[in-house]
Motif scaffolding. Structure first.
Motif, PDB file in Angstrom:
ATOM      1  N   SER A   7     -10.833   3.426   9.039  1.00 15.95           N
ATOM      2  CA  SER A   7      -9.654   4.229   9.361  1.00 15.95           C
ATOM      3  C   SER A   7      -9.151   4.994   8.146  1.00 15.95           C
ATOM      4  N   PHE A   8      -8.540   6.134   8.420  1.00 16.72           N
ATOM      5  CA  PHE A   8      -8.028   7.074   7.424  1.00 16.72           C
ATOM      6  C   PHE A   8      -6.587   7.360   7.848  1.00 16.72           C
ATOM      7  N   GLU A   9      -5.630   6.777   7.122  1.00 18.21           N
ATOM      8  CA  GLU A   9      -4.229   6.864   7.514  1.00 18.21           C
ATOM      9  C   GLU A   9      -3.416   7.581   6.455  1.00 18.21           C
ATOM     10  N   GLY A  10      -2.702   8.606   6.880  1.00 18.63           N
ATOM     11  CA  GLY A  10      -1.854   9.356   5.975  1.00 18.63           C
ATOM     12  C   GLY A  10      -0.417   8.883   6.037  1.00 18.63           C
ATOM     13  N   ASP A  11       0.314   9.071   4.956  1.00 18.08           N
ATOM     14  CA  ASP A  11       1.715   8.666   4.929  1.00 18.08           C
ATOM     15  C   ASP A  11       2.601   9.581   5.769  1.00 18.08           C
ATOM     16  N   MET A  61       8.268   5.661   9.764  1.00 15.99           N
ATOM     17  CA  MET A  61       7.773   6.861  10.401  1.00 15.99           C
ATOM     18  C   MET A  61       8.086   8.071   9.523  1.00 15.99           C
ATOM     19  N   ALA A  62       7.165   8.991   9.453  1.00 15.69           N
ATOM     20  CA  ALA A  62       7.319  10.176   8.616  1.00 15.69           C
ATOM     21  C   ALA A  62       8.315  11.149   9.232  1.00 15.69           C
ATOM     22  N   GLY A  63       9.053  11.834   8.363  1.00 12.06           N
ATOM     23  CA  GLY A  63       9.967  12.864   8.829  1.00 12.06           C
ATOM     24  C   GLY A  63       9.207  14.134   9.158  1.00 12.06           C
ATOM     25  N   SER A  64       9.853  15.043   9.901  1.00  8.14           N
ATOM     26  CA  SER A  64       9.182  16.257  10.344  1.00  8.14           C
ATOM     27  C   SER A  64       8.824  17.202   9.198  1.00  8.14           C
ATOM     28  N   ASN A  65       9.441  17.017   8.044  1.00  8.89           N
ATOM     29  CA  ASN A  65       9.146  17.872   6.888  1.00  8.89           C
ATOM     30  C   ASN A  65       8.182  17.229   5.900  1.00  8.89           C
ATOM     31  N   GLN A  66       7.744  16.010   6.169  1.00  7.08           N
ATOM     32  CA  GLN A  66       6.867  15.316   5.229  1.00  7.08           C
ATOM     33  C   GLN A  66       5.463  15.889   5.278  1.00  7.08           C
ATOM     34  N   VAL A  67       4.932  16.153   4.100  1.00  5.18           N
ATOM     35  CA  VAL A  67       3.560  16.630   3.944  1.00  5.18           C
ATOM     36  C   VAL A  67       2.712  15.438   3.514  1.00  5.18           C
ATOM     37  N   GLN A  68       1.512  15.343   4.071  1.00  2.00           N
ATOM     38  CA  GLN A  68       0.635  14.221   3.742  1.00  2.00           C
ATOM     39  C   GLN A  68       0.387  14.157   2.238  1.00  2.00           C
ATOM     40  N   GLY A  69       0.578  12.980   1.678  1.00  3.25           N
ATOM     41  CA  GLY A  69       0.354  12.779   0.252  1.00  3.25           C
ATOM     42  C   GLY A  69      -0.546  11.594  -0.022  1.00  3.25           C
ATOM     43  N   LYS A  70      -0.152  10.430   0.447  1.00  2.90           N
ATOM     44  CA  LYS A  70      -0.923   9.206   0.196  1.00  2.90           C
ATOM     45  C   LYS A  70      -1.832   8.913   1.378  1.00  2.90           C
ATOM     46  N   ILE A  71      -3.009   8.400   1.063  1.00  4.91           N
ATOM     47  CA  ILE A  71      -3.991   8.019   2.076  1.00  4.91           C
ATOM     48  C   ILE A  71      -4.344   6.551   1.878  1.00  4.91           C
ATOM     49  N   SER A  72      -4.393   5.809   2.973  1.00  4.99           N
ATOM     50  CA  SER A  72      -4.914   4.441   2.957  1.00  4.99           C
ATOM     51  C   SER A  72      -6.163   4.427   3.811  1.00  4.99           C
ATOM     52  N   ILE A  73      -7.189   3.808   3.287  1.00  7.90           N
ATOM     53  CA  ILE A  73      -8.447   3.685   4.025  1.00  7.90           C
ATOM     54  C   ILE A  73      -8.658   2.204   4.305  1.00  7.90           C
ATOM     55  N   THR A  74      -8.929   1.889   5.569  1.00  7.16           N
ATOM     56  CA  THR A  74      -9.147   0.495   5.951  1.00  7.16           C
ATOM     57  C   THR A  74     -10.577   0.329   6.428  1.00  7.16           C
ATOM     58  N   VAL A  75     -11.255  -0.628   5.803  1.00 12.24           N
ATOM     59  CA  VAL A  75     -12.607  -1.015   6.197  1.00 12.24           C
ATOM     60  C   VAL A  75     -12.486  -2.464   6.654  1.00 12.24           C
ATOM     61  N   PRO A  76     -12.846  -2.783   7.894  1.00 12.04           N
ATOM     62  CA  PRO A  76     -12.632  -4.145   8.392  1.00 12.04           C
ATOM     63  C   PRO A  76     -13.136  -5.254   7.463  1.00 12.04           C
ATOM     64  N   SER A  77     -14.279  -5.064   6.842  1.00 12.43           N
ATOM     65  CA  SER A  77     -14.822  -6.122   5.984  1.00 12.43           C
ATOM     66  C   SER A  77     -14.111  -6.228   4.642  1.00 12.43           C
ATOM     67  N   LEU A  78     -13.320  -5.205   4.260  1.00 13.00           N
ATOM     68  CA  LEU A  78     -12.636  -5.203   2.960  1.00 13.00           C
ATOM     69  C   LEU A  78     -11.121  -5.181   3.064  1.00 13.00           C
ATOM     70  N   GLY A  79     -10.599  -4.756   4.199  1.00 13.33           N
ATOM     71  CA  GLY A  79      -9.160  -4.587   4.358  1.00 13.33           C
ATOM     72  C   GLY A  79      -8.732  -3.198   3.909  1.00 13.33           C
ATOM     73  N   ILE A  80      -7.455  -3.061   3.576  1.00  9.93           N
ATOM     74  CA  ILE A  80      -6.914  -1.767   3.153  1.00  9.93           C
ATOM     75  C   ILE A  80      -7.318  -1.499   1.712  1.00  9.93           C
ATOM     76  N   VAL A  81      -7.872  -0.310   1.478  1.00  7.49           N
ATOM     77  CA  VAL A  81      -8.243   0.117   0.130  1.00  7.49           C
ATOM     78  C   VAL A  81      -7.475   1.410  -0.145  1.00  7.49           C
ATOM     79  N   ARG A  82      -6.593   1.363  -1.135  1.00  5.39           N
ATOM     80  CA  ARG A  82      -5.808   2.554  -1.447  1.00  5.39           C
ATOM     81  C   ARG A  82      -6.698   3.574  -2.155  1.00  5.39           C
ATOM     82  N   SER A  83      -6.603   4.784  -1.675  1.00  2.00           N
ATOM     83  CA  SER A  83      -7.435   5.845  -2.220  1.00  2.00           C
ATOM     84  C   SER A  83      -6.674   6.616  -3.288  1.00  2.00           C
ATOM     85  N   LYS A  84      -7.401   7.183  -4.202  1.00  2.00           N
ATOM     86  CA  LYS A  84      -6.799   8.068  -5.195  1.00  2.00           C
ATOM     87  C   LYS A  84      -6.550   9.424  -4.544  1.00  2.00           C
TER      88      LYS A  84
END
Length: 122
Positions: A81-85, A1-24
Motif C-alpha cells: 500500500s501507498f498512503e499519502g498524508d 483526516m486531511a483538510g481540503s487544502n492539504q497537499v500530499q507531503g508524507k508517504i507511508s508504504i506498507t508491506v504485509p511482511s514488514l509492516g509500515i515503512v516510512r518513505s523518504k
C-alpha cells in the motif's frame, strides 16, 4: 483526516511482511494501465497503438534496525500500500521487488511492480 487544502507531503508504504515503512521524500506511484503511443505515417499522425503498462512504486527508505535489504529483495506476491498524508490510499496488488534494492549512504532504494493498482476511497 486531511483538510481540503492539504497537499500530499508524507508517504507511508506498507508491506504485509514488514509492516509500515516510512518513505523518504520523493516516493512515486505509477498507476499503470494502458500506454498509448502515436503512430505516424507519411501523412502525419494516423492514430495510436496501445500496450499494457505495469503499475509500480519507487521509494527510498532510511536504513534502520529492523529493515533488511534481503527482506525487501525477497518480496513477491504481496499487496503493497501507498498512503499519502492527504488521505489518498492505493494498493499495488500481487507486487514484487522488481530490481535488487540498492543500499547506499544509509538509504535503501527499492522498486515494486504489481499486477494492478487500486485506488481505495475512504
Amino acid at each position: 483526516m486531511a483538510g481540503s487544502n492539504q497537499v500530499q507531503g508524507k508517504i507511508s508504504i506498507t508491506v504485509p511482511s514488514l509492516g509500515i515503512v516510512r518513505s523518504k521524500q520523493g516516493a512515486s506511484l505509477d498507476y499503470g494501465g494502458v500506454k498509448r503511443d502515436a503512430v505516424e505515417d507519411d501523412q502525419g499522425i494516423a492514430g495510436y497503438s496501445e500496450a499494457p503498462a505495469a503499475p509500480s512504486i519507487d521509494a527510498t527508505f532510511t536504513k534502520k534496525a529492523g529493515i533488511s535489504v534481503k527482506s525487501l529483495a525477497d518480496i513477491i506476491n504481496e499487496d503493497v500500500s501507498f498512503e499519502g498524508d492527504d488521505g489518498s490510499f492505493h494498493v499495488l496488488r500481487q507486487a514484487w521487488c522488481s530490481e535488487p534494492p540498492v543500499l547506499s549512504g544509509g538509504e535503501i532504494k527499492v522498486k515494486f511492480v504489481g499486477i494492478s493498482c487500486d485506488e481505495v476511497k475512504a
